[in-house]
Design a protein around this motif. Structure first.
Motif, mmCIF file in Angstrom:
data_model
loop_
_atom_site.group_PDB
_atom_site.id
_atom_site.type_symbol
_atom_site.label_atom_id
_atom_site.label_comp_id
_atom_site.label_asym_id
_atom_site.label_seq_id
_atom_site.Cartn_x
_atom_site.Cartn_y
_atom_site.Cartn_z
ATOM 1 N N VAL A 1 0.836 -1.204 0.000
ATOM 2 C CA VAL A 1 0.000 0.000 0.000
ATOM 3 C C VAL A 1 0.870 1.252 0.000
ATOM 4 C CG1 VAL A 1 -1.645 1.335 1.365
ATOM 5 C CG2 VAL A 1 -1.997 -1.117 1.053
ATOM 6 N N SER A 2 1.916 1.251 0.821
ATOM 7 C CA SER A 2 2.824 2.406 0.862
ATOM 8 C C SER A 2 3.526 2.593 -0.474
ATOM 9 C CB SER A 2 3.851 2.220 1.982
ATOM 10 O OG SER A 2 3.210 2.100 3.238
ATOM 11 N N LYS A 3 3.911 1.513 -1.114
ATOM 12 C CA LYS A 3 4.605 1.581 -2.400
ATOM 13 C C LYS A 3 3.709 2.193 -3.476
ATOM 14 C CE LYS A 3 6.699 -1.546 -5.827
ATOM 15 N NZ LYS A 3 5.694 -1.317 -6.893
ATOM 16 N N ILE A 4 2.477 1.745 -3.576
ATOM 17 C CA ILE A 4 1.571 2.248 -4.610
ATOM 18 C C ILE A 4 1.171 3.694 -4.314
ATOM 19 C CG2 ILE A 4 -0.658 1.906 -5.723
ATOM 20 C CD1 ILE A 4 1.496 -0.166 -6.422
ATOM 21 N N ARG A 5 0.944 4.010 -3.069
ATOM 22 C CA ARG A 5 0.592 5.394 -2.725
ATOM 23 C C ARG A 5 1.736 6.345 -3.057
ATOM 24 N NH1 ARG A 5 -2.475 4.778 3.176
ATOM 25 N NH2 ARG A 5 -4.444 3.917 2.349
ATOM 26 N N ALA A 6 2.962 5.892 -2.848
ATOM 27 C CA ALA A 6 4.110 6.739 -3.184
ATOM 28 C C ALA A 6 4.213 6.947 -4.692
ATOM 29 C CB ALA A 6 5.388 6.111 -2.647
ATOM 30 N N GLU A 7 3.830 5.950 -5.471
ATOM 31 C CA GLU A 7 3.908 6.068 -6.925
ATOM 32 C C GLU A 7 2.863 7.022 -7.482
ATOM 33 O OE1 GLU A 7 3.565 2.154 -8.468
ATOM 34 O OE2 GLU A 7 5.571 1.507 -7.826
ATOM 35 N N ILE A 8 1.665 7.059 -6.878
ATOM 36 C CA ILE A 8 0.591 7.884 -7.437
ATOM 37 C C ILE A 8 0.446 9.225 -6.716
ATOM 38 C CG2 ILE A 8 -0.682 5.835 -8.141
ATOM 39 C CD1 ILE A 8 -2.536 6.212 -5.790
ATOM 40 N N SER A 9 1.280 9.447 -5.696
ATOM 41 C CA SER A 9 1.128 10.693 -4.928
ATOM 42 C C SER A 9 1.482 11.921 -5.756
ATOM 43 C CB SER A 9 1.997 10.644 -3.670
ATOM 44 O OG SER A 9 3.367 10.497 -4.022
ATOM 45 N N GLY A 10 2.398 11.788 -6.698
ATOM 46 C CA GLY A 10 2.812 12.943 -7.490
ATOM 47 C C GLY A 10 1.917 13.227 -8.674
ATOM 48 N N ARG A 11 0.913 12.417 -8.903
ATOM 49 C CA ARG A 11 0.031 12.629 -10.047
ATOM 50 C C ARG A 11 -1.055 13.649 -9.705
ATOM 51 N NH1 ARG A 11 -1.079 6.268 -11.621
ATOM 52 N NH2 ARG A 11 1.125 5.656 -11.873
ATOM 53 N N ARG B 1 -4.072 13.586 -11.012
ATOM 54 C CA ARG B 1 -5.341 12.865 -10.911
ATOM 55 C C ARG B 1 -5.080 11.473 -10.354
ATOM 56 N NH1 ARG B 1 -9.512 11.580 -15.937
ATOM 57 N NH2 ARG B 1 -11.065 10.418 -14.708
ATOM 58 N N GLN B 2 -5.700 11.183 -9.251
ATOM 59 C CA GLN B 2 -5.538 9.880 -8.616
ATOM 60 C C GLN B 2 -6.832 9.087 -8.807
ATOM 61 O OE1 GLN B 2 -4.303 10.405 -4.552
ATOM 62 N NE2 GLN B 2 -2.513 11.635 -5.108
ATOM 63 N N ASP B 3 -6.792 8.176 -9.779
ATOM 64 C CA ASP B 3 -7.992 7.420 -10.130
ATOM 65 C C ASP B 3 -8.192 6.180 -9.268
ATOM 66 O OD1 ASP B 3 -8.488 9.212 -12.160
ATOM 67 O OD2 ASP B 3 -7.321 8.061 -13.626
ATOM 68 N N ILE B 4 -7.159 5.753 -8.548
ATOM 69 C CA ILE B 4 -7.220 4.510 -7.784
ATOM 70 C C ILE B 4 -6.991 4.806 -6.307
ATOM 71 C CG2 ILE B 4 -6.175 2.241 -7.433
ATOM 72 C CD1 ILE B 4 -7.754 2.449 -9.983
ATOM 73 N N ARG B 5 -7.798 4.173 -5.482
ATOM 74 C CA ARG B 5 -7.611 4.262 -4.037
ATOM 75 C C ARG B 5 -7.296 2.866 -3.510
ATOM 76 N NH1 ARG B 5 -12.538 6.411 -0.626
ATOM 77 N NH2 ARG B 5 -13.341 4.382 -1.291
ATOM 78 N N LEU B 6 -6.158 2.743 -2.845
ATOM 79 C CA LEU B 6 -5.682 1.451 -2.344
ATOM 80 C C LEU B 6 -5.535 1.524 -0.833
ATOM 81 C CD1 LEU B 6 -4.547 -1.400 -3.001
ATOM 82 C CD2 LEU B 6 -2.293 -0.344 -3.177
ATOM 83 N N GLU B 7 -6.111 0.547 -0.135
ATOM 84 C CA GLU B 7 -6.024 0.515 1.320
ATOM 85 C C GLU B 7 -6.157 -0.921 1.809
ATOM 86 O OE1 GLU B 7 -9.203 2.839 2.829
ATOM 87 O OE2 GLU B 7 -10.774 1.669 1.827
ATOM 88 N N VAL B 8 -5.723 -1.130 3.060
ATOM 89 C CA VAL B 8 -5.846 -2.455 3.670
ATOM 90 C C VAL B 8 -7.297 -2.643 4.098
ATOM 91 C CG1 VAL B 8 -5.094 -3.974 5.526
ATOM 92 C CG2 VAL B 8 -3.449 -2.435 4.437
ATOM 93 N N LEU B 9 -7.955 -3.591 3.487
ATOM 94 C CA LEU B 9 -9.359 -3.843 3.794
ATOM 95 C C LEU B 9 -9.518 -4.686 5.056
ATOM 96 C CD1 LEU B 9 -12.346 -3.665 2.918
ATOM 97 C CD2 LEU B 9 -11.971 -5.744 1.573
ATOM 98 N N GLU B 10 -8.690 -5.710 5.184
ATOM 99 C CA GLU B 10 -8.787 -6.606 6.339
ATOM 100 C C GLU B 10 -7.400 -7.153 6.656
ATOM 101 O OE1 GLU B 10 -11.322 -10.561 7.800
ATOM 102 O OE2 GLU B 10 -11.557 -9.747 5.778
#
Length: 256
Positions: free
Chosen positions: A133-143, A145-154
């Motif tokens: 989750v941290s890796k993907i958030r770091a990749e899309i943080s500079g964009r 438009r953020q079309d994807i939301r990724l989080e720990v569901l369970e």
């Protein structure tokens, strides 16, 4: 399959039931013992939610492909090295051990880790989920438009029971495999056997109807005798069939 074919196969199975039972017992015991001697493994599972900002048909198709790509990244060697460092393990300790299963219809990504220690299994899979989750958030943080939301569901919990070994399930599978193998072997052996056991075998072998058959059992002897009819004529009939060695019965002959 016709009724005749089914009855033929059933007869083959009944004729060679000892072989089938022996193979069932052998396969069951072998599978049970082999599985019972395997290493103990506990499975911990964590779920990630991958949702698009706008849910529509084309976005859903893109998320499906994206989930498959995320699953490949999680199973990769570089990501396993990152998680191993976070867990204080050697870099190659988790290579091939972190599994990911994508569920595009639910916008969900499941991470699984098996280990003999249930506590370590849950720790590793939670570290992997948070690291990804941290890796993907770091990749899309500079964009912009953020079309994807990724989080720990369970997050993963400590597993209560091991997923392996399961000798009971393995024994059941061995019994089924032994039954199928035994039935197939019985059919093959019967096909190779050129002997004739029934009148049906004879009809199939010579493609001709059976006119008569010698009954099984002790030999029987018949004797012809004559009896008088009410009109004074005589006719012959077979005397009652008697077992061999029994004294013959006296017959009477009628007169015209």
């Amino acid at each position: 399959m016709t009724a005749v074919e089914f009855s033929a196969y059933a007869r083959i199975v009944l004729q060679r039931w000892r072989l089938i039972i022996a193979l069932i017992l052998l396969a069951t015991v072998t599978a049970y013992v082999t599985n019972a001697q395997g290493p103990v493994a506990h499975r911990a599972t964590a779920s990630l939610s991958v949702t698009p900002s706008i849910v529509e048909y084309w976005t859903g198709q893109a998320v499906e492909r994206l989930l498959n790509n995320y699953a490949l990244q999680i199973r990769s060697r570089p990501f396993a090295s990152i998680v191993a460092k976070a867990a204080g393990l050697p870099e190659d300790a988790l290579t091939g051990r972190i599994r990911a299963v994508a569920a595009p219809a639910e916008f969900r990504l499941s991470l699984e880790v098996d280990d003999a220690d249930p506590e370590l299994a849950s720790t590793i899979v939670n570290l992997a989920a948070n690291a990804f989750v941290s890796k993907i958030r770091a990749e899309i943080s500079g964009r912009e438009r953020q079309d994807i939301r990724l989080e720990v569901l369970e997050p993963a919990l400590r597993p209560d029971s091991p997923v392996s070994p399961r000798p009971g399930r393995a024994g059941l599978g061995g019994a089924i495999a032994g039954a199928l193998l035994g039935a197939g072997l019985a059919v093959v052996l019967t096909f190779w056997d050129g002997r004739i056991y029934t009148s049906g075998d004879a009809e199939r072998a010579w493609n001709a109807p059976v006119l008569g058959a010698i009954p099984s059992g002790p030999p029987m002897i018949g004797r012809a005798s004559s009896v008088a009819r009410k009109d004074g004529r005589a006719f012959s009939r077979a005397a009652p069939i008697r077992p061999a060695g029994t004294p013959p019965l006296a017959g009477t002959r009628g007169s015209r």
